[in-house]
Scaffold this active site. Structure first.
Site, mmCIF file in Angstrom:
data_model
loop_
_atom_site.group_PDB
_atom_site.id
_atom_site.type_symbol
_atom_site.label_atom_id
_atom_site.label_comp_id
_atom_site.label_asym_id
_atom_site.label_seq_id
_atom_site.Cartn_x
_atom_site.Cartn_y
_atom_site.Cartn_z
ATOM 1 N N CYS B 35 0.999 -1.045 -0.443
ATOM 2 C CA CYS B 35 -0.009 -0.228 -0.172
ATOM 3 C C CYS B 35 1.065 1.087 0.065
ATOM 4 O O CYS B 35 0.731 2.303 -0.034
ATOM 5 C CB CYS B 35 -1.124 0.402 1.402
ATOM 6 S SG CYS B 35 -1.953 -1.351 1.286
ATOM 7 N N CYS B 104 -4.293 8.077 3.570
ATOM 8 C CA CYS B 104 -3.929 7.153 3.586
ATOM 9 C C CYS B 104 -2.357 7.109 4.519
ATOM 10 O O CYS B 104 -1.664 6.069 4.386
ATOM 11 C CB CYS B 104 -2.679 7.202 2.248
ATOM 12 S SG CYS B 104 -2.017 7.745 1.477
#
Lengths: 389, 150
Positions: B35, B104
């Site tokens: 990620c 994020c």
């Protein structure tokens, strides 16, 4: 603090000689090249001179060079001008997964309009597979567009071979040569390209200026509509300073081509060698063979690229990264993905591009700082060589 | 003009509480290198109070800065108080982050929750804020589906 700019593929500074050529066209030589009096003709002559300078760099006739407001417009014109011209003939375009967004997003736009687009992948060397290209061709294919040199990994596509295939199938062939211009030898006649995009600010010319080479005898639809400039092919009063600057930059690129390539590739190789030998868990992405002379694309495992970029910036060094975190879209580099680099490693990838003003001392400064930065970030990282990812 | 404000840069360049504890009472991780961001946090607990915390983070500037800030914020807090810490509060304490980074790169609240969950499991503790909590459940929430424009 020392300032080291290693992002020449992003843009370059305007060279002094280029700037000096441009300056009179801001002030005393302000005539509109479409005007019929001397002041206009003086400007028209300058435009034609620049056209010839650019033609000389790529072995094209001056009349085959059409000025645009940069590489993006050149790409857009080539694609939209071709599909409009050939809309009766077909609706299929072949390009690659590693094109610049100017091409990719134009193609994606066309897909929404009902066009079919094939995006070819690349091998470990960064090149497309020619058999795959040939297999993708259908009787509806109207355009093949493959970039000459990739902007992220600097790898060079087999343009001449692609040109032959395109010609054999009577399909128009466009190449985005924005990164290639001035960095690898380009002879449009030998390569067999029909259209080629170029940009001024990648070769020490001003921003906002570019050109599309269109082979003599080829007519695609216009993209910008208006006045009769550029032989009625591209409307809009000429950006005189941009054009004159681009012309001079092209001339310098042609005259100093060999020394530019030698200077950049020597320093680039020195940078790559030092990083790979002095910093563990690093790798180069893309083949080093026939690569853009200034490009080094390196993965630093177990750490993240934006962090590297920020810490380099802190000590005056400018680079770019393929990390998702540095892009506004938060998508990791599509080029490194296509190359098969694992996503966790794409995040730790930095692109260094050296240029004419880079020195060996600059590289030493970068490597010494990199060593500290990578060590510091690895101390911070929960993943490492022992634990693995 | 800079990507991050001075507070964020200070926590990024000189992060606090970096490393691992010798005998942590709880360890939590959140995110993954795939990620682009991953945080590990360890806590030392005495009398229901977090007396020490250390972190290790793989990620961008805001991930590292927010890890540093979050660990600084929970040291000295009770477990119950630490469980209430939100990413919003961490970002506020940092003086703000670019909009695109908010979703994020701030992993701290989940990582802290996971560390406390680990501590609770090992010590048979029950906390109201952890009722029905599954450390692996929310991974999908950590998505990258945010609009491009700020």
């Amino acid at each position: 603090m020392r300032n080291v700019y290693l992002d020449y593929s992003a843009t370059t500074p305007v060279k002094e000689e280029v700037l000096q050529e441009m300056i009179p066209y801001f002030t005393e030589k302000f005539g509109n090249p479409s005007s019929l009096y001397d002041k206009g003709l003086e400007s028209k002559e300058a435009v034609d001179n620049a056209r010839a300078q650019i033609g000389a760099l790529i072995n094209a006739d001056a009349k085959e060079i059409f000025f645009t407001a940069g590489g993006t417009e050149a790409d857009n014109w080539a694609v939209f001008g071709t599909v409009d011209k050939l809309k009766e003939k077909g609706n299929h375009i072949i390009t690659t997964k590693v094109e610049h967004h100017a091409m990719l997003h134009s193609c994606q736009f066309l897909e929404k309009q009902g066009y079919e687009v094939t995006y070819l992948g690349i091998g470990p060397d960064g090149r497309i597979n020619l058999e795959e290209l040939e297999a993708a061709i259908t009787d509806k294919t109207i355009l093949i567009s493959v970039m000459m040199v990739n902007n992220e990994i600097g790898t060079v596509q087999p343009i001449k071979e692609i040109g032959k295939i395109a010609k054999a199938h009577k399909i128009l062939f466009h190449t985005d040569a924005v990164q290639a211009l001035g960095n690898i030898p380009i002879d449009v006649k030998d390569l067999g390209v029909d259209m080629m995009s170029m940009s001024s600010h990648k070769i020490y010319g001003p921003k906002g200026e570019g050109a599309l080479y269109i082979r003599k005898g080829l007519r695609i639809s216009n993209y910008l509509h208006g006045g009769a400039q550029e032989n009625s092919r591209r409307a809009g009063t000429e950006n005189m300073t941009g054009i004159v600057g681009f012309g001079k930059a092209a001339e310098l690129a042609r005259v100093h081509f060999d020394e530019h390539v030698k200077h950049c590739s020597e320093l680039r190789d020195y940078l790559v060698d030092r990083i790979l030998t002095e910093i563990p868990d690093t790798m180069v992405n893309g083949t080093m063979e026939a690569r853009h002379p200034g490009n080094a694309n390196i993965t630093f495992k177990y750490i993240e690229g934006e962090s590297i970029l920020l810490m380099l910036n802190y000590v005056g060094i400018s680079v770019s990264t393929g990390s998702a975190c540095s892009s506004k879209s938060l998508e990791p580099s599509h080029v490194l993905s296509a190359l098969g680099v694992p996503v966790e490693m794409i995040h730790g990838t930095v692109r260094f591009t050296v240029g004419d003003f880079t020195t060996k001392e600059d590289i030493d400064y970068v490597v010494e700082n990199l060593k500290n930065i990578v060590e510091k970030l690895r101390m911070l990282s929960p993943v490492n060589a022992q634990k693995g990812w | 003009m800079a990507l991050y404000n001075d507070t964020v840069m200070e926590h990024f360049m000189n992060p606090q509480n970096v490393g691992e504890l010798e005998n942590p009472d709880g360890t939590g991780t959140y995110g993954s290198p795939v990620c682009g961001d991953m945080m590990q946090i360890q806590i030392k607990v005495e009398d229901e109070k977090i007396v020490d915390a250390k972190f290790k983070t793989f990620g961008c500037g805001s991930a590292i800065a927010s890890s540093s800030m979050a660990t600084s914020m929970i040291i000295g807090k009770t477990i119950e108080e630490a469980l209430e810490l939100t990413n919003k509060e961490i970002i506020k304490e940092l003086g703000g982050l670019p909009a695109v980074k908010v979703h994020c790169s701030v992993l701290a609240d989940k990582a802290i929750k996971n560390a406390i969950y680990d501590y609770a499991m090992k010590n048979g503790k029950v906390y109201a804020a952890l009722e029905g909590y599954d450390p692996n459940e929310d991974e999908d929430e950590h998505d990258h589906d945010v609009p491009e424009e700020e």
